[in-house]
Design an enzyme around this catalytic site. Structure first.
Site, PDB file in Angstrom:
ATOM      1  N   GLU A   1     -20.629  12.478  -2.886  1.00 50.71           N
ATOM      2  CA  GLU A   1     -19.376  13.916  -2.691  1.00 50.71           C
ATOM      3  C   GLU A   1     -19.398  14.078  -1.657  1.00 50.71           C
ATOM      4  O   GLU A   1     -20.383  14.248  -0.199  1.00 50.71           O
ATOM      5  CB  GLU A   1     -20.848  14.832  -3.048  1.00 50.71           C
TER       6      GLU A   1
ATOM      7  N   GLU B   1     -16.418  15.396   9.706  1.00 51.92           N
ATOM      8  CA  GLU B   1     -18.011  15.310   9.195  1.00 51.92           C
ATOM      9  C   GLU B   1     -17.614  14.278   7.545  1.00 51.92           C
ATOM     10  O   GLU B   1     -18.856  14.182   6.558  1.00 51.92           O
ATOM     11  CB  GLU B   1     -19.315  15.602   9.195  1.00 51.92           C
TER      12      GLU B   1
END
Length: 317
Positions: free
Chosen positions: A81, A90
Site C-alpha cells: 500500500e 510521501e
C-alpha cells in the site's frame, strides 16, 4: 483472494507492511511464506499481530528499510500500500521499484499493478466562503489577502463531490508497476485542455487517482495492454475507464466514488475566474520531487482561460 491462484503456494513480499494486514491476507490466500517489511516501529506491532493470528510460521516480519533488509530468496509476489496523497506525495513507490528489481521473479505479480493520476477543474464556493469571504461578515475585510495566502498557498487534502467538478478529468500520469523506473518519478509533466460543462466560478483544480490490481501482462497481449493505457484516456470519465477494464479490480479515490482516507488533493486559486459554459481551459502541470525532501512535491500549474495566462506554484509538504 481474486488472485489466489497466483498467491497460493508462493513467496510474497509486503513492502511497507504497517500492521501486517496485507501479509496476513496473503497467508490466508495460501502463501507459503510472506516477508513483511517496515522501517518504522509499527513492525514491532506487526509481529504481535502475526502471532495473535497464529501465522508466525508463515509471516516473517523484518524491521528495517526495504533497501537494507536481507531476504535470502526471490519472491513470486509483491504487495504494497504505497500510495500517498495525490498518489505520489510521501509515496513508497520508489521502494516498490527497488524491491521489484532486486527480489521479484520474472513474470511475478505486483499488487496493485497500475495507477492513474487524474486532474480536473473544480468550483467550490462554500470553501471560499468558509476560508476567506466570511471576513466580510465581521467588518475586517483587510484580512482577506492574508486569509487567501494562509488558506490557498499549499495544496489542500479534502473531500469534494462530483458536483464540484466542472469537466471530465484528464490523465496526468500513468504508472505501470511492472515497468516504471525510479527516475520517471522525478518530474512528471502533462498538458491539458478542458471544456467547462456549465457556467460557474473556477476555484481551482482537483487531483485524484485509481489503482488497478492486474495480473502480469503476457508477452502476446502487451500490445492490447498498452492500447488500454494510451492517451485515449484523456478527458474520459473514470467510470468509462472502469468499463473498459472491467476485468480488473479498481480502487478509486474519485469524487464520485465512496470517500477514502486519501480524499482528493485541491490546488485553489487565490482569485476565482468566472467561466462560461463550453469555455476552454488549457495549460500544463508539472509535478516534481523536492530537492530538499524527496517525499515532498513541487507543483507548477500553468493555465489559460481565453484572455490571459496564469501560473500557480505550490509545494506539498
Amino acid at each position: 483472494m481474486h488472485h489466489q491462484d497466483l498467491i497460493s503456494g508462493k513467496v510474497v513480499l509486503d513492502v511497507g507492511c504497517g500492521t501486517g494486514v496485507l501479509s496476513i491476507f496473503c497467508a490466508f490466500a495460501g502463501a507459503t511464506r510472506v516477508y513483511a517489511v517496515d522501517a518504522s516501529d509499527i513492525a514491532i506491532q506487526a509481529m504481535e499481530i502475526v502471532r495473535e493470528n497464529e501465522l508466525s510460521d508463515k509471516v516473517v516480519v523484518l524491521h528495517g528499510r526495504i533497501e537494507d533488509v536481507v531476504i535470502e530468496e526471490k519472491v513470486d509476489v509483491i504487495v504494497s500500500e504505497w500510495m500517498g496523497y495525490m498518489l505520489l506525495y510521501e509515496s513508497m513507490l520508489g521502494s516498490v521499484i527497488f524491491a521489484r528489481d532486486k527480489w521479484l521473479k520474472p513474470g511475478g505479480l505486483i499488487l496493485p499493478s497500475h495507477a492513474l493520476l487524474y486532474m480536473a477543474p473544480i468550483t467550490n464556493s462554500q470553501r471560499y466562503h468558509d476560508s476567506v469571504y466570511f471576513w466580510r461578515d465581521v467588518y475586517v475585510s483587510s484580512m482577506m489577502p492574508l486569509a487567501k495566502q494562509c488558506a490557498f498557498m499549499e495544496p489542500s487534502v479534502e473531500t469534494i463531490s462530483g458536483e464540484n467538478v466542472l469537466t471530465w478529468p484528464t490523465v496526468v500520469s500513468q504508472v505501470d508497476c511492472y515497468t516504471i523506473q525510479a527516475q520517471e518519478l522525478e518530474t512528471i509533466t502533462a498538458t491539458f485542455k478542458f471544456t467547462s460543462m456549465l457556467q460557474a466560478p473556477l476555484h481551482g483544480f482537483a487531483f485524484w487517482f485509481d489503482v488497478e490490481f492486474n495480473r502480469p501482462v503476457r508477452q502476446k497481449s502487451k500490445k492490447l495492454a498498452n492500447q488500454s493505457l494510451d492517451g485515449n484516456t484523456q478527458n474520459a470519465s473514470p467510470s468509462s475507464k472502469k468499463k473498459k477494464t472491467d476485468v480488473s479490480i479498481v480502487l478509486s479515490t474519485a469524487p464520485e466514488d465512496a470517500p477514502t482516507h486519501w480524499q482528493q488533493t485541491l490546488l485553489y486559486l487565490f482569485e476565482p475566474i468566472e467561466l462560461k459554459k463550453d469555455q476552454n481551459i488549457e495549460g500544463s502541470v508539472t509535478i516534481s520531487q523536492s530537492q530538499q525532501h524527496a517525499r515532498f512535491l513541487n507543483i507548477c500549474l500553468k493555465y489559460f482561460t481565453g484572455d490571459q495566462w496564469y501560473v500557480k506554484e505550490s509545494v506539498m509538504r
